[in-house]
Enzyme design. Sequence first.
Site, PDB file in Angstrom:
ATOM      1  CG  HIS A  19     -34.051  26.841  -6.948  1.00 59.40           C
ATOM      2  ND1 HIS A  19     -32.954  26.300  -7.568  1.00 59.40           N
ATOM      3  CD2 HIS A  19     -35.131  26.197  -7.486  1.00 59.40           C
ATOM      4  CE1 HIS A  19     -33.323  25.372  -8.432  1.00 59.40           C
ATOM      5  NE2 HIS A  19     -34.652  25.296  -8.416  1.00 59.40           N
ATOM      6  CE  LYS A  43     -34.941  14.511 -12.825  1.00 61.91           C
ATOM      7  NZ  LYS A  43     -35.220  15.842 -12.256  1.00 61.91           N
ATOM      8  CB  SER A 130     -31.377  23.158 -12.194  1.00 56.94           C
ATOM      9  OG  SER A 130     -31.780  23.761 -11.000  1.00 56.94           O
TER      10      SER A 130
HETATM   11  O1  PNS Z   1     -37.170  20.268  -9.063  1.00 52.14           O
HETATM   12  P1  PNS Z   1     -38.096  19.225  -9.614  1.00 52.14           P
HETATM   13  O2  PNS Z   1     -37.295  18.073 -10.195  1.00 52.14           O
HETATM   14  O3  PNS Z   1     -39.109  19.795 -10.567  1.00 52.14           O
HETATM   15  O4  PNS Z   1     -38.925  18.633  -8.353  1.00 52.14           O
HETATM   16  C1  PNS Z   1     -39.864  17.605  -8.531  1.00 52.14           C
HETATM   17  C2  PNS Z   1     -40.329  17.051  -7.170  1.00 52.14           C
HETATM   18  C3  PNS Z   1     -39.141  16.663  -6.299  1.00 52.14           C
HETATM   19  C4  PNS Z   1     -41.124  18.101  -6.441  1.00 52.14           C
HETATM   20  C5  PNS Z   1     -41.249  15.833  -7.460  1.00 52.14           C
HETATM   21  O5  PNS Z   1     -40.624  15.000  -8.379  1.00 52.14           O
HETATM   22  C6  PNS Z   1     -41.575  15.031  -6.214  1.00 52.14           C
HETATM   23  O6  PNS Z   1     -42.248  15.493  -5.335  1.00 52.14           O
HETATM   24  N1  PNS Z   1     -41.052  13.783  -6.151  1.00 52.14           N
HETATM   25  C7  PNS Z   1     -41.242  12.895  -5.016  1.00 52.14           C
HETATM   26  C8  PNS Z   1     -42.021  11.649  -5.395  1.00 52.14           C
HETATM   27  C9  PNS Z   1     -43.507  11.923  -5.360  1.00 52.14           C
HETATM   28  O7  PNS Z   1     -44.073  12.294  -4.352  1.00 52.14           O
HETATM   29  N2  PNS Z   1     -44.157  11.735  -6.525  1.00 52.14           N
HETATM   30  C10 PNS Z   1     -45.547  12.036  -6.709  1.00 52.14           C
HETATM   31  C11 PNS Z   1     -45.707  13.516  -7.059  1.00 52.14           C
HETATM   32  S1  PNS Z   1     -47.333  13.866  -7.520  1.00 52.14           S
END
Ligand code: PNS
Length: 158
Positions: A19, A43, A130
């Site tokens: 990261h 989660k 992670s």
């Molecule tokens: O580190 P991660 O868990 O892979 O990150 C995932 C993240 C936070 C980028 C994704 O889950 C997200 O953007 N969540 C917010 C909700 C949202 O906008 N969902 C639609 C995504 S297409």
Amino acid sequence: MSRRIAVYPGSFDPLHNGHLDIVERCLPIFDEVLVAVLRNEEKKPRFSVEERVEMLRDILQPIGRCRVESFSGLLVDFMDRVGAITIVRGLRALSDFDYEFQMALMNRRLNPRVETVFMMPKEEYSYLSSRLVKEVVSLGGDVSGLVPDKVLERLKTS
Ligand code: PNS
């Protein structure tokens, strides 16, 4: 000219060196990197959002031009709130691609102003996640060199 803000979203549970590598790669390209920590009630995280934000601020603020915020709800709505149009995501290997491609296209459909930019971390971090960091630590393995020292300390003590 408006400030070019890179929004780097994720869970960061915990932050690892892959990261950090992405944040550093963003700095020559963008005016500011806004690390956005998702508040995900579903989660069961290793660190609370507050702990993650605190650790990230502690580690990133000395670098400069970095900001850390948490967000809930849609990422594209958060982008509007902070006046940003670029999402940055790390792409480690081909196995990341399907998920990232789907998210990028869905986000673009939800908000056509938003573009997703992918950056590749250093090869030595291409296997790092992670999830694996947490698993290795929980089984007594050593992750030094893979996470910042401050994260290593927190993983050992909490
Ligand atoms: O580190 P991660 O868990 O892979 O990150 C995932 C993240 C936070 C980028 C994704 O889950 C997200 O953007 N969540 C917010 C909700 C949202 O906008 N969902 C639609 C995504 S297409």
